[in-house]
Scaffold this active site. Structure first.
Site, PDB file in Angstrom:
ATOM      1  N   SER A 140       2.645   1.372  -6.255  1.00  0.00           N
ATOM      2  CA  SER A 140       1.554   0.413  -6.409  1.00  0.00           C
ATOM      3  C   SER A 140       0.540   0.683  -5.313  1.00  0.00           C
ATOM      4  O   SER A 140       0.840   1.360  -4.316  1.00  0.00           O
ATOM      5  CB  SER A 140       2.107  -1.014  -6.259  1.00  0.00           C
ATOM      6  N   TYR A 153       6.749  -7.865  -1.933  1.00  0.00           N
ATOM      7  CA  TYR A 153       6.343  -6.865  -2.918  1.00  0.00           C
ATOM      8  C   TYR A 153       5.727  -5.649  -2.228  1.00  0.00           C
ATOM      9  O   TYR A 153       6.051  -4.494  -2.536  1.00  0.00           O
ATOM     10  CB  TYR A 153       5.342  -7.482  -3.896  1.00  0.00           C
TER      11      TYR A 153
END
Length: 256
Positions: A140, A153
């Site tokens: 990501s 995250y």
């Protein structure tokens, strides 16, 4: 980029990037093994894919014995694994570090880090034995950027980038390539949850703010991420390994 008779194993395959990637590989003739948590959801997703051979497997990727099982079942069914799309992931609860719970940290790291490790552990054993294979991990832009309220995250995606580099070094002598894709916001259900968590009173405003941070002014589509995954898995990327590819509409141009 034909994948005729190639076996492609995908985790987190029931929706979003995973499903779009499965459809893209199917168009290239691949045989698919699709992994997700819920069998009903998985079968519904599989029914939308135009492929000659689709194996559906339920598993919690964060549990080592279940990761081992989905790899073994894929090998038993097809005899080999040519491509592994190590994609399953969650965003977790939106919590600042001063308020974050142990439960939230563990939940995110279990899926996004341990799940990646366990999938690699057993898939690489198969690929080393056959002396070929390509792996694409889903990282990501959180793999190099921070985000308030999403520290678990972000930590997990930094880990995915590091794991990718180490796995590539371990696999190189066996003809196994390992890379990662690092998207910014993608038009998926996960992103809708992030919008709602960021601004519970006005998710549309949250989306608008996120889009404004992307030079191209929009989210990626799942299909655009899938196209990159298919390329990195193909023979056209035969000398690419150990790196991560930012697919973010120019967003990374504003950072290191």
């Amino acid at each position: 980029m034909s994948f005729e008779d190639k076996v492609v194993l995908i985790t987190g395959a029931a929706g979003g990037i995973g499903l779009a990637t499965a459809k893209s590989f199917a168009k290239e003739g691949a045989k698919l093994a699709l992994v997700d948590l819920n069998q009903e959801t998985l079968e519904k997703a599989a029914s939308t894919i135009d492929a000659t051979d689709v194996l559906t497997l339920t598993a919690n990727v964060a549990k080592e014995e279940e990761a081992k099982a989905y790899v073994e079942k894929t090998k038993e069914h097809y005899g080999r694994i040519d491509v592994f799309i190590n994609n399953a992931g969650i965003n977790g609860d939106y919590q600042f570090i001063t308020d974050i719970t142990e439960e939230n940290i563990k939940k995110v790291l279990d899926v996004n880090v341990m799940g990646v490790f366990f999938g690699l552990k057993y898939v690489l054993q198969v690929m080393k034995e056959q002396k070929s294979g390509a792996v694409v991990n889903t990282a990501s832009n959180g793999g190099w950027l921070g985000a308030p309220g999403m520290s678990a995250y972000v930590a997990s995606k930094h880990a995915v980038v590091g794991i990718t580099k180490s796995a590539a070094l371990e696999g190189a002598q066996y003809g196994v390539r390992v890379n990662a894709v690092a998207p910014t916001a993608v038009d998926t259900d996960m992103m809708k949850r992030i919008e709602s968590n960021t601004n519970p009173e006005d998710a549309a405003a949250a989306k608008k703010a996120i889009e404004a941070s992307i030079p191209m002014g929009r989210y990626s589509t799942p299909e655009e991420i899938a196209d990159l995954m298919v390329f990195l898995s193909s023979d056209k990327a035969s000398f690419i390994s150990g790196t991560y590819y930012r697919i973010d509409g120019g967003q990374s141009s504003t950072s290191a």
